[in-house]
Design an enzyme around this catalytic site. Structure first.
Site, PDB file in Angstrom:
ATOM      1  CB  SER A 143     -65.704  -4.072  -8.552  1.00 24.47           C
ATOM      2  OG  SER A 143     -66.450  -2.979  -8.062  1.00 24.47           O
ATOM      3  CE1 TYR A 156     -61.534  -0.364  -9.279  1.00 27.06           C
ATOM      4  CE2 TYR A 156     -63.937  -0.355  -9.221  1.00 27.06           C
ATOM      5  CZ  TYR A 156     -62.722  -0.771  -8.693  1.00 27.06           C
ATOM      6  OH  TYR A 156     -62.703  -1.599  -7.597  1.00 27.06           O
TER       7      TYR A 156
HETATM    8  N1  LIG Z   1     -63.040  -1.863  -1.010  1.00 34.64           N
HETATM    9  C1  LIG Z   1     -64.002  -1.917  -1.898  1.00 34.64           C
HETATM   10  O1  LIG Z   1     -65.056  -1.305  -1.733  1.00 34.64           O
HETATM   11  C2  LIG Z   1     -63.838  -2.752  -3.140  1.00 34.64           C
HETATM   12  C3  LIG Z   1     -64.982  -3.038  -3.890  1.00 34.64           C
HETATM   13  C4  LIG Z   1     -64.856  -3.782  -5.049  1.00 34.64           C
HETATM   14  C5  LIG Z   1     -63.623  -4.244  -5.435  1.00 34.64           C
HETATM   15  N2  LIG Z   1     -62.520  -3.936  -4.696  1.00 34.64           N
HETATM   16  C6  LIG Z   1     -61.218  -4.425  -5.172  1.00 34.64           C
HETATM   17  O2  LIG Z   1     -60.573  -5.073  -4.103  1.00 34.64           O
HETATM   18  C7  LIG Z   1     -59.172  -5.096  -4.358  1.00 34.64           C
HETATM   19  C8  LIG Z   1     -58.419  -4.750  -3.090  1.00 34.64           C
HETATM   20  O3  LIG Z   1     -58.680  -3.408  -2.745  1.00 34.64           O
HETATM   21  P1  LIG Z   1     -58.974  -2.914  -1.253  1.00 34.64           P
HETATM   22  O4  LIG Z   1     -60.373  -2.471  -1.215  1.00 34.64           O
HETATM   23  O5  LIG Z   1     -58.523  -3.911  -0.280  1.00 34.64           O
HETATM   24  O6  LIG Z   1     -58.089  -1.579  -1.206  1.00 34.64           O
HETATM   25  P2  LIG Z   1     -56.722  -1.251  -0.449  1.00 34.64           P
HETATM   26  O7  LIG Z   1     -56.899  -1.324   1.023  1.00 34.64           O
HETATM   27  O8  LIG Z   1     -56.267   0.042  -1.035  1.00 34.64           O
HETATM   28  O9  LIG Z   1     -55.765  -2.422  -0.902  1.00 34.64           O
HETATM   29  C9  LIG Z   1     -55.198  -2.464  -2.176  1.00 34.64           C
HETATM   30  C10 LIG Z   1     -54.046  -3.427  -2.127  1.00 34.64           C
HETATM   31  O10 LIG Z   1     -53.476  -3.518  -3.434  1.00 34.64           O
HETATM   32  C11 LIG Z   1     -52.095  -3.326  -3.314  1.00 34.64           C
HETATM   33  N3  LIG Z   1     -51.511  -2.765  -4.524  1.00 34.64           N
HETATM   34  C12 LIG Z   1     -51.814  -1.608  -5.145  1.00 34.64           C
HETATM   35  N4  LIG Z   1     -51.011  -1.441  -6.217  1.00 34.64           N
HETATM   36  C13 LIG Z   1     -50.201  -2.532  -6.251  1.00 34.64           C
HETATM   37  C14 LIG Z   1     -49.152  -2.953  -7.098  1.00 34.64           C
HETATM   38  N5  LIG Z   1     -48.761  -2.222  -8.155  1.00 34.64           N
HETATM   39  N6  LIG Z   1     -48.528  -4.121  -6.835  1.00 34.64           N
HETATM   40  C15 LIG Z   1     -48.899  -4.876  -5.774  1.00 34.64           C
HETATM   41  N7  LIG Z   1     -49.876  -4.520  -4.934  1.00 34.64           N
HETATM   42  C16 LIG Z   1     -50.521  -3.368  -5.174  1.00 34.64           C
HETATM   43  C17 LIG Z   1     -51.896  -2.425  -2.118  1.00 34.64           C
HETATM   44  O11 LIG Z   1     -50.618  -2.637  -1.546  1.00 34.64           O
HETATM   45  P3  LIG Z   1     -49.327  -1.722  -1.743  1.00 34.64           P
HETATM   46  O12 LIG Z   1     -49.807  -0.295  -1.824  1.00 34.64           O
HETATM   47  O13 LIG Z   1     -48.529  -2.025  -0.507  1.00 34.64           O
HETATM   48  O14 LIG Z   1     -48.684  -2.213  -2.990  1.00 34.64           O
HETATM   49  C18 LIG Z   1     -52.960  -2.979  -1.168  1.00 34.64           C
HETATM   50  O15 LIG Z   1     -52.463  -4.083  -0.483  1.00 34.64           O
HETATM   51  C19 LIG Z   1     -58.940  -4.162  -5.542  1.00 34.64           C
HETATM   52  O16 LIG Z   1     -58.768  -4.926  -6.709  1.00 34.64           O
HETATM   53  C20 LIG Z   1     -60.240  -3.375  -5.617  1.00 34.64           C
HETATM   54  O17 LIG Z   1     -60.491  -2.903  -6.914  1.00 34.64           O
HETATM   55  C21 LIG Z   1     -62.611  -3.227  -3.556  1.00 34.64           C
END
Ligand SMILES: NC(=O)c1ccc[n+]([C@@H]2O[C@H](COP(=O)([O-])OP(=O)(O)OC[C@H]3O[C@@H](n4cnc5c(N)ncnc54)[C@H](OP(=O)(O)O)[C@@H]3O)[C@@H](O)[C@H]2O)c1
Length: 248
Positions: A143, A156
Site C-alpha cells: 500500500s 496497518y
Molecule cells: N482499496 C485500496 O485503497 C487499497 C489500497 C492499498 C492497499 N490495498 C490492499 O488491497 C488488498 C485488497 O483489498 P481491497 O481494497 O480489494 O478491499 P476489499 O474489497 O475489502 O477486498 C478484500 C478481500 O480480502 C478478502 N479477505 C479478507 N479477510 C480474509 C481472510 N481472512 N481470508 C481470505 N480472504 C480475506 C475479502 O474476502 P472475504 O471477506 O470474502 O474473505 C476480499 O475479497 C488488501 O490487502 C488491502 O490492504 C487496498
C-alpha cells in the site's frame, strides 16, 4: 500483452471483491486460468460462474488466509487441477484504521493474521511448487501505507511495510529458482476496504476521502497485468501508484 498472460495459472487470495475480483476479471479476459480464494463462498462462486460463462477457466475455493492449512489447500487445488502454479497473488487484507490509543487490540491481531501471516502462508504454500517448476511469480499487495506512516494507521502501515520487506527478502532468495517477485502499493482505490473500519468517526472520514478521490479497481488489475505480461527474464519488483489527486 496477452501472450504472456494467456494460459497462466493464477491463484488470487481476496478474490471475492475489490482488487482481487478486478484482477481475476482482467487476467481471465486475457486468457489466464484463475483460482479464487476468499471466505465469502457465494461471491467467489458467482465470480467463477461469470468468468466461465464468458469462456474463461476459473476455480473457486472458500479460503481463510489466516489459516495456513486452508491456504495450502487453495494452492494444492490449483496444482491438482491444472498441474502447476504460475502466479500467486497474496492480496487478501483488511484495514480497520484507528488511533493506537483506542486500543483496538483485537483488530491489530486480525490485521497481523490476515495482512501479513496470510501473505506468509501464501508464500509457504506456493514456493515449494515454484522451486520445483523453476518458474513462478509472487505478487504481494502492500500500500502507499507501506511507504508512508501517519496518525491513525500505524498498525496497518507497519504491516504493509512488513509486506514490502518480506517481498524484497523473497526476491533475493528466489533468484536460483527463476522466480519473480512484485510488490504492488496502491493508493486509494474504490473497493469495500473502508467497510472494515469500526470506529465511526474514522469510518466517516475515510469514506469521504475515498468518495472524493478513489480510482477504479481496474487500475490495480492493470498493474498486475503489466508485471505478469513481461518477458520471463524481466522482473518488475515494485509498483507504487496513486489517484492523480492523492497527496499523501
Ligand atoms: N482499496 C485500496 O485503497 C487499497 C489500497 C492499498 C492497499 N490495498 C490492499 O488491497 C488488498 C485488497 O483489498 P481491497 O481494497 O480489494 O478491499 P476489499 O474489497 O475489502 O477486498 C478484500 C478481500 O480480502 C478478502 N479477505 C479478507 N479477510 C480474509 C481472510 N481472512 N481470508 C481470505 N480472504 C480475506 C475479502 O474476502 P472475504 O471477506 O470474502 O474473505 C476480499 O475479497 C488488501 O490487502 C488491502 O490492504 C487496498
Amino acid at each position: 500483452m496477452s501472450s504472456n498472460i494467456a494460459g497462466k495459472i493464477v491463484v488470487i487470495t481476496g478474490a471475492s471483491s475489490g482488487l482481487g475480483e478486478a484482477t481475476a476479471r482482467l487476467l481471465s479476459a486475457e486468457g489466464a486460468t484463475v483460482v479464487l480464494g476468499a471466505r465469502r463462498a457465494d461471491r467467489l462462486q458467482a465470480l467463477a460462474s461469470d468468468l466461465t460463462g464468458k469462456g474463461g477457466k476459473a476455480l473457486a475455493l472458500t479460503t481463510d488466509v489466516a489459516d495456513r492449512s486452508q491456504v495450502g489447500k487453495l494452492v494444492e487445488a490449483a496444482v491438482q487441477e491444472y498441474e502447476r502454479i504460475d502466479v500467486m497473488i497474496n492480496n487478501a487484507g483488511l484495514m480497520p484504521q484507528a488511533p493506537l490509543e483506542r486500543l483496538r487490540v483485537d483488530e491489530w491481531d486480525r490485521m497481523i493474521d490476515v495482512n501479513i501471516k496470510g501473505v506468509l502462508y501464501g508464500i509457504a504454500a506456493a514456493l515449494p511448487y515454484m522451486k520445483r517448476q523453476k518458474s513462478g511469480h509472487f505478487i504481494n499487495v502492500s500500500s502507499v501505507a507501506g511507504h508512508k506512516v501517519g496518525p491513525g494507521f500505524a498498525v496497518y502501515a507497519a504491516i504493509k511495510h512488513a509486506v514490502r520487506a518480506l517481498s524484497e527478502g523473497l526476491r533475493q532468495e528466489v533468484k536460483p529458482y527463476n522466480i519473480r517477485t512484485t510488490v504492488i502499493s496502491p493508493g486509494a482505490v474504490a473497493t469495500e476496504l473502508p467497510n472494515s473500519v469500526t470506529e465511526p468517526d474514522v469510518a466517516e472520514r475515510l469514506k469521504k476521502f475515498y468518495g472524493e478521490i478513489a480510482i477504479p479497481a481496474d487500475s490495480f488489475a492493470r498493474a498486475v497485468a503489466f508485471a505478469v505480461s513481461q518477458p520471463e527474464d524481466v522482473d518488475v519488483n515494485e509498483i507504487l501508484f496513486r489517484p492523480t489527486r492523492q497527496e499523501l
